[in-house]
Design an enzyme around this catalytic site. Structure first.
Site, short mmCIF file in Angstrom:
data_model
loop_
_atom_site.label_atom_id
_atom_site.label_comp_id
_atom_site.label_asym_id
_atom_site.label_seq_id
_atom_site.Cartn_x
_atom_site.Cartn_y
_atom_site.Cartn_z
CB SER A 237 2.83 -7.99 1.35
OG SER A 237 1.80 -7.91 2.28
CB THR B 60 0.58 -3.61 6.37
OG1 THR B 60 -0.70 -3.62 5.74
CG2 THR B 60 1.18 -2.22 6.32
CG ASP B 61 -2.38 -7.63 3.60
OD1 ASP B 61 -2.69 -6.68 4.34
OD2 ASP B 61 -3.07 -7.97 2.62
CB THR C 224 -0.93 -0.04 1.23
OG1 THR C 224 -1.83 -1.12 1.05
CG2 THR C 224 -1.73 1.24 1.39
C1 SIN Z 1 -0.27 -5.44 1.04
O1 SIN Z 1 0.03 -6.07 2.06
O2 SIN Z 1 0.45 -5.41 0.04
C2 SIN Z 1 -1.55 -4.67 0.99
C3 SIN Z 1 -1.94 -4.09 2.29
C4 SIN Z 1 -0.99 -3.06 2.83
O3 SIN Z 1 0.12 -2.84 2.37
O4 SIN Z 1 -1.41 -2.40 3.80
#
Ligand code: SIN
Length: 362
Positions: free
Chosen positions: A96, A129-130, A49
């Protein structure tokens, strides 16, 4: 597309306006000299993100993660140059949820190569973040340097009003260049908070304050541009582990089995049939396993598969009282992290007693 470009340009313009006047007044030669004295921070970008783009500035869900390149992220935060010479490299550009072992190994090998260089102060990794917590713990076990490795992401795409990525990235560089960050293993810097890789976990699908370290707490904060630490990282990591990625081009298959009411052995049988060398049980409560699942796990153990008992509660430990057959207990590692330690442990041994020692240590 036009909107995305204008939003990124607006973010860039704002950042340039806020760049320090002192830097603007310094001659190019003196500026280059200052940067060299500061050392280099490499930003290794993997997507997420923080590099995400949406159709409108108010869209904060359903956008495309991993849409912008590393140079766009760097250009949007010129203040990073106050702390270091900044270099960027694109390792991947994905959401991710699609992270792979191949990307992990590429990332880890590149980090180890960069941190051997005297001119490199630290590395910052931009990441979705995932699965950020998984990459952070993997790197925590395989990076061979005391220099800071800082992971960063964002909860709002780069095109959003009040995108959190640029400040998070600046803070990550502040953490990577702070001498106090050395020797703490891989750190995660988001939303003013610094968490250590082993305990850090994503706790909310959308909130800016999503990362926390249940039970043990954060290691530090970034406030007013200052990095402040409040506790040490006790479990061994990086230079003190035996895991060496330079000799690896894959990791053994380990599957996670999530228990539930009326669970049975179907998933354990399927994991073994798929070639799993290890199974992590995400048990209920303190790692409890359904009575109808035990026979399949027993068969798996008899075939040499290593079973680790973790729990699905989101916090807390599974202790030696849950020892059954030749099972390993996961301490307070959540299932996704227990899986990583088991994968790396299996590159060294398949003896459950030796693997238990690793779970007690790392
Ligand atoms: C991801 O993990 O690529 C999408 C969600 C995020 O980065 O918050």
């Amino acid at each position: 597309m036009i909107l995305r470009k204008s939003l990124v340009a607006a973010a860039l313009a704002t950042a340039i306006i806020t760049a320090p006047i002192a830097a603007a007044l310094t001659s190019p030669a003196a500026f280059a000299e200052q940067q060299q004295a500061k050392g280099t921070v490499y930003i290794l970008a993997t997507g997420g993100t923080i590099a995400g783009a949406a159709k409108s500035a108010t869209q904060t869900t359903g956008y495309k993660a991993g849409a912008l390149g590393v140079q766009t992220l760097i250009d949007a935060v010129p203040r990073m140059k106050d702390y270091a010479k900044i270099e960027g490299e694109q390792i991947a550009n994905i959401g991710s949820q699609d992270m792979t072992t191949d990307i992990w190994l590429k990332l880890a090998k590149r980090i180890n190569e960069l941190l051997k260089r005297d001119d490199v102060t630290g590395v910052v990794i931009t990441h979705g973040t995932d699965t950020l917590e998984e990459t952070a713990y993997f790197l925590n076990l395989v990076v061979k340097s005391d220099k800071p490795v800082v992971m960063v992401g964002a909860m709002r795409p780069a095109t959003a009003i009040s995108a959190d990525g640029p400040m998070n990235l600046l803070d990550a560089v502040r953490v990577a260049t702070d001498p106090e960050s050395k020797g703490r293993g891989v750190l995660v810097a988001l939303n003013d908070t610094i968490n250590a890789a082993r305990a850090n976990t994503k706790t909310n699908t959308a909130s800016l304050q999503t990362f926390s370290s249940p039970e043990v707490g954060a290691v530090g904060m970034i406030t007013g541009g200052k990095v402040r630490y409040y506790r040490q990282v006790e479990r061994e990591h990086t230079t003190k582990t035996p895991f060496d990625v330079s000799k690896l081009d894959k990791l053994p298959r380990v599957d996670i089995i999530y228990t539930h009411v009326s669970d049975d052995g179907v998933m354990a049988d399927a994991a073994v049939a798929a070639g799993a060398k290890g199974i992590v049980s995400a048990g209920s409560g303190m790692g409890s396993i359904h009575k109808d699942t035990y026979p399949a796990l027993e068969k798996a153990i008899a075939k040499g598969v290593v079973v680790v008992r973790s729990n699905r509660t989101g916090s807390g430990f599974v202790d030696a009282a849950q020892q059954w057959k030749d099972c390993v207990t996961a301490d307070n590692l959540n299932p996704q992290k227990a899986r990583i330690l088991l994968q790396l442990a299996l590159t060294q041994t398949s003896d459950p007693k030796k693997i238990q020692e690793m779970f007690d240590k790392y």
